[in-house]
Design a protein around this motif. Structure first.
Motif: not given
Length: 629
Positions: A458-466
């Motif tokens: 998953l994407a890191p928490a600092s970037i987030g996911s769509a």
């Protein structure tokens, strides 16, 4: 001479010592820069922009005073865009900074009227998008108007910023009087009371100043060293002077002077070096010729190296994504930890009192539906187990949505502590949804992960996911169709048309309530009754968040209805202890209809992938029961 050196050392030492002491006293720089302002008009909210707090470098200290009730004052900071969205229809005072004078300024900001509002001839700023709540009228309005924070001010009461999940950090009560922070430019600070009373009227911002004097100590020490050297020189000179004034002996007769030797004069035959312009020219020609020869030699020897092309590494430049084009994550990790802790405390209170009203504060959708039914069952069935508690920590996985709009979605996996027997429990996966800026995050799905579940990258928490749209065709199955497809598998097993899309390995829910279990239940029903199963998508929202492999984690819910119907006159069917708690009847001569809710979490691979849809976790329970009329 020694006395002169001693005097010079004394003077220089004195200057150095005085200069060092002056740097620590008279010429010492200020320890901080301070800017203050007094706000008039009893506004409900003060907003200090991040650029104001970063007008000077260093950690900022905010001091607020003058609140009508110090216990209710609030100082919080969050993203500037989020704060403006939270204020939306509220009038507030923006605190600025004037660099020329170094003072804080104030400006009243009035919200614009909502589109389509019925504003006939009034001030454009006097209408708000959402009417602010007004307290009930009191018997003595005149008395209330004279007190601070009531009367006319009370009519403009707004929402309470305390406890909002939108803030990155919050300080309440006495802790809000003096706060230290170090925030970037895109973060702002809100100062308020409870939304009904006026905000603190005195605001002071302090920045630290580098008041260190690095030359003071060396100057003082160097001056002391020179002072010691001067004293030593003075004592040495004094000692030498006293010795030179002692008794002297008379000298004897002077020795006769020796005759001087004749000076040596070279003859012309010995002089071989030519003189004049020709001699100079000869001396210059030899080095010039030597240099030319060396230059020609160097060119000849280095021909290959000079003419052979050499490869030089060209640095690869990659353009970093523009921060302005990248949406921020809905929450930060510390912010999510605080939110989960609040949810855990609220859920514990609701579970302890079995209160559906308390559960509504932090639960919604399928999670609320299951908890309300569990409270109702436990009220009449003492041995009914409670639903798993929401742990406060630790959060082992956080997946916020990258967005600046609402609603917002955040997923979190929390490690569950061991039970009373010391048995390890499955981690709990929560799906949190924030409907509006002023709403707190609510749990829509709370599922226990499967023992063999493997969460994809998953994407890191600092970037987030769509968030993937429910009807997306980029996945092996659109998120909106996952619940119905899985429900068909639970009904028909391997005969389902969707069986090839789902991974059966590690799916414990299929073994618990799948087609084989249903067949056994039907076989156990007597001939006087019939048992049928029907499935349908639940009331929850289909939530899908993208993974790094272009797939998605999909949260959805499914309802399954078991209809136990009497088919022979005079026969009777038992409702069962759980259904009886909801229906209020232990048996029925017509039939019992029981509804079960399944909260499901799947990994759905991208379209065209050989991977299969995998069940990551689930939660199940009876959510309703009634007697067939």
């Amino acid at each position: 001479m020694r006395f002169v050196l001693a005097i010079v050392a004394f003077v220089v030492a004195a200057v150095m010592i005085v200069a060092g002491i002056a740097q620590r006293t008279v010429f010492a720089p200020p320890s901080h820069i301070e800017a203050a302002t007094s706000v008039s008009g009893d506004p409900r909210y003060l907003v200090i922009d991040g650029s104001v707090l970063n007008a000077h470098p260093g950690q900022q200290t905010l001091n607020v005073t003058g609140a009508p009730d110090q216990a209710k004052q609030v100082v919080a900071y969050g993203r500037t865009a989020d704060m403006k969205a939270w204020l939306e229809d509220q009038k507030y005072v923006a605190v600025g900074y004037k660099k020329t004078t170094g003072a804080l300024t104030t400006k009243t900001v009035t919200p614009k009227p909502a589109k389509g509002s019925d504003d006939k001839g009034g001030d454009a700023g006097s209408s708000t998008a959402t009417p602010a709540p007004t307290p009930a009228p009191t018997a003595t309005p005149s008395a209330g108007a004279s007190s601070s924070g009531t009367g006319t001010a009370a009519q403009a009461a707004g929402p309470n910023p305390a406890g909002s999940d939108l803030w990155l950090e919050e300080f309440d009560g006495e802790a809000a009087q003096v706060t230290r922070m170090n925030i970037p430019d895109d973060v702002s600070v809100i100062v308020a009371s409870d939304g009904q009373k006026a905000a603190p009227s005195q605001v002071t911002v302090t920045w630290p100043v580098d008041s260190s004097t690095p030359w003071a100590f060396p100057l003082i020490i160097g001056g002391l060293i020179l002072l010691v050297i001067g004293i030593a020189l003075y004592l040495w000179g004094l000692y030498t002077h006293r010795r030179s004034r002692g008794p002297r002996r008379k000298s004897g007769p002077k020795m006769p002077k020796l005759p001087k030797a004749p000076k040596y004069k070279p003859t012309a035959m010995i002089e071989t070096t030519p003189r004049g312009r020709r001699s100079t020219r000869a001396r210059v020609m030899l080095p010039a010729a030597l240099i030319g020869a060396l230059a020609l030699t160097g060119c000849t020897a280095g021909t290959d190296a000079a003419t052979t092309p050499t490869k030089t590494a060209t640095p690869l430049t990659t353009e970093a994504p523009d921060a302005k084009d990248q949406l921020p994550p809905a929450v930060t990790v510390p912010q999510l930890e605080r939110i989960v802790k609040r949810i855990s405390e609220s859920a514990a209170q609701a579970d302890a009192k079995a209160s559906a009203d308390l559960a509504k504060a932090r639960f919604t959708g399928p999670a609320l539906q299951l908890r309300q039914a569990n409270y109702a069952i436990r009220a009449k069935k003492a041995d009914e187990p409670a639903l798993p508690a929401i742990p406060a920590s630790p959060i082992v996985l956080s997946l916020p949505q990258a967005t600046d709009a609402w609603p917002r979605t955040v997923a979190a996996v929390i490690q569950t502590p061991k039970d009373a027997k010391g048995t390890a429990q499955a981690p709990l996966a929560l799906t949190l949804v924030q409907a509006t800026p002023r709403d707190n995050y609510q749990v829509e799905y709370a599922v226990s992960l499967e023992p063999k579940a493997k969460v994809p990258n998953l994407a890191p928490a600092s970037i987030g996911s769509a968030v993937v749209p429910p009807d997306s065709k980029l996945l092996a199955l659109p998120p909106a169709k996952v619940a119905a497809a899985y429900g068909d598998i639970l009904m028909n097993g391997d005969k389902s048309q969707y069986a090839s899309l789902f991974n059966a390995e590690g799916d414990t829910l299929r073994t618990q309530v799948g087609a084989e279990w249903k067949a056994k239940q039907k076989a156990a029903v007597p001939a006087t009754a019939s048992l049928t199963f029907t499935g349908a998508p639940g009331v929850g929202t289909d939530v899908a968040m993208a993974t790094n492999d272009s797939g998605a984690i999909v949260w959805t819910d499914l309802t399954e209805t078991q209809t136990l119907k009497v088919v022979e006159a005079g026969a009777e069917v038992s409702a069962g202890a759980t259904a009886a708690a909801l229906t209020g009847v232990p048996s029925s001569k017509t039939g019992i209809e029981s509804t079960f809710g399944y909260q499901l979490a799947f990994y759905v691979p991208p379209a065209g992938s050989d991977a299969k849809i995998t069940l990551l976790g689930f939660a199940q329970g009876m959510i309703g029961a009634k007697q067939i009329p």
